[in-house]
Scaffold this active site. Structure first.
Site, PDB file in Angstrom:
ATOM      1  CG  HIS A 107     -15.069  17.987 -30.540  1.00 47.37           C
ATOM      2  ND1 HIS A 107     -14.528  17.533 -31.840  1.00 47.37           N
ATOM      3  CD2 HIS A 107     -14.428  19.187 -30.559  1.00 47.37           C
ATOM      4  CE1 HIS A 107     -13.731  18.380 -32.490  1.00 47.37           C
ATOM      5  NE2 HIS A 107     -13.752  19.273 -31.662  1.00 47.37           N
TER       6      HIS A 107
ATOM      7  CG  HIS B  74     -15.055  24.045 -30.764  1.00 45.65           C
ATOM      8  ND1 HIS B  74     -14.510  24.569 -32.010  1.00 45.65           N
ATOM      9  CD2 HIS B  74     -14.474  22.857 -30.845  1.00 45.65           C
ATOM     10  CE1 HIS B  74     -13.712  23.784 -32.694  1.00 45.65           C
ATOM     11  NE2 HIS B  74     -13.438  22.738 -31.805  1.00 45.65           N
ATOM     12  CD  GLU B  75     -13.179  21.574 -27.225  1.00 48.90           C
ATOM     13  OE1 GLU B  75     -13.439  20.226 -27.388  1.00 48.90           O
ATOM     14  OE2 GLU B  75     -12.472  22.226 -27.632  1.00 48.90           O
TER      15      GLU B  75
ATOM     16  CB  CYS C 118     -10.515  22.108 -34.330  1.00 44.07           C
ATOM     17  SG  CYS C 118     -11.194  20.780 -33.473  1.00 44.07           S
ATOM     18  CG  LEU C 119      -6.153  21.115 -29.792  1.00 47.87           C
ATOM     19  CD1 LEU C 119      -6.195  20.640 -28.363  1.00 47.87           C
ATOM     20  CD2 LEU C 119      -4.987  21.794 -30.208  1.00 47.87           C
TER      21      LEU C 119
ATOM     22  N   GLY D 193      -9.377  24.060 -25.208  1.00 54.19           N
ATOM     23  CA  GLY D 193     -10.413  23.263 -25.300  1.00 54.19           C
ATOM     24  C   GLY D 193     -10.117  21.794 -25.678  1.00 54.19           C
TER      25      GLY D 193
ATOM     26  CD  GLN E 177     -11.095  17.759 -29.725  1.00 55.82           C
ATOM     27  OE1 GLN E 177     -11.347  18.411 -28.742  1.00 55.82           O
ATOM     28  NE2 GLN E 177     -10.262  18.199 -30.640  1.00 55.82           N
TER      29      GLN E 177
END
Length: 168
Positions: A138, A134-135, A92-93, A46, A51
């Site tokens: 963000h 989660h996304e 997480c990225l 994701g 991000q």
């Protein structure tokens, strides 16, 4: 298509709240394609526009094993439809190399728009529900480390700041 730079914690731009997408045009489609390419290149499941330093309510997800089922959610919102919590070791990225257990509602109903601006609804369970939540966090300026104790969060921050200094 292009690989975009992924912001890393504790970059303050990750705390910016995303604005709704109001224009559905070719530029948006290019951004979506670039985000998907960036997510796949980084081996993620994701990626939120926040991000990649684009503060629009847009996220891309692909939780398939084959990485051949991309999903796009524009201006997403969700309602909890199953109060029971699921625990996942989330990564997480934007917080590379760290995985911590986070509890989130097991089932959600998501309302969003597609890349043409058409509204759709889906019900999500399991890893898809976790990934969407989660996304969406963000887009609200929230990271999974915010669910952790201050001690763990500060330890992760310190390690990443040290890495950033090494690579600078």
């Amino acid at each position: 298509m292009a690989i975009l730079q992924i912001l890393e914690f504790p970059d303050p731009r990750l705390r910016k709240i995303a604005a709704p997408v109001t224009v559905f045009d070719d530029k948006l489609e290019v951004l979506i394609d670039d985000m998907l390419e960036t997510m796949y290149e980084a081996k993620g499941i994701g990626l939120a526009a926040t991000q990649v330093n684009v503060h629009k309510r847009l996220l891309v997800i692909d939780v398939s094993e084959e990485k051949d089922s991309p999903q796009v959610f524009i201006n997403p919102n969700f309602e909890v439809i199953e109060d029971e919590l699921s625990e996942y070791d989330e990564g997480c990225l934007s917080v590379p190399g760290f995985y911590e257990t986070v509890s989130r509602p097991k089932g959600i109903q998501v309302t969003a728009q597609d890349k043409k601006g058409d509204t759709f609804k889906i019900e999500a369970q399991g890893i898809l529900a976790t990934c969407i939540q989660h996304e969406i966090d963000h887009l609200e300026g929230k990271l999974f480390v915010d669910y952790l104790s201050a001690l763990k969060r500060n330890r992760i921050r310190g390690k990443l700041e040290k890495e950033h200094k090494k690579s600078a």
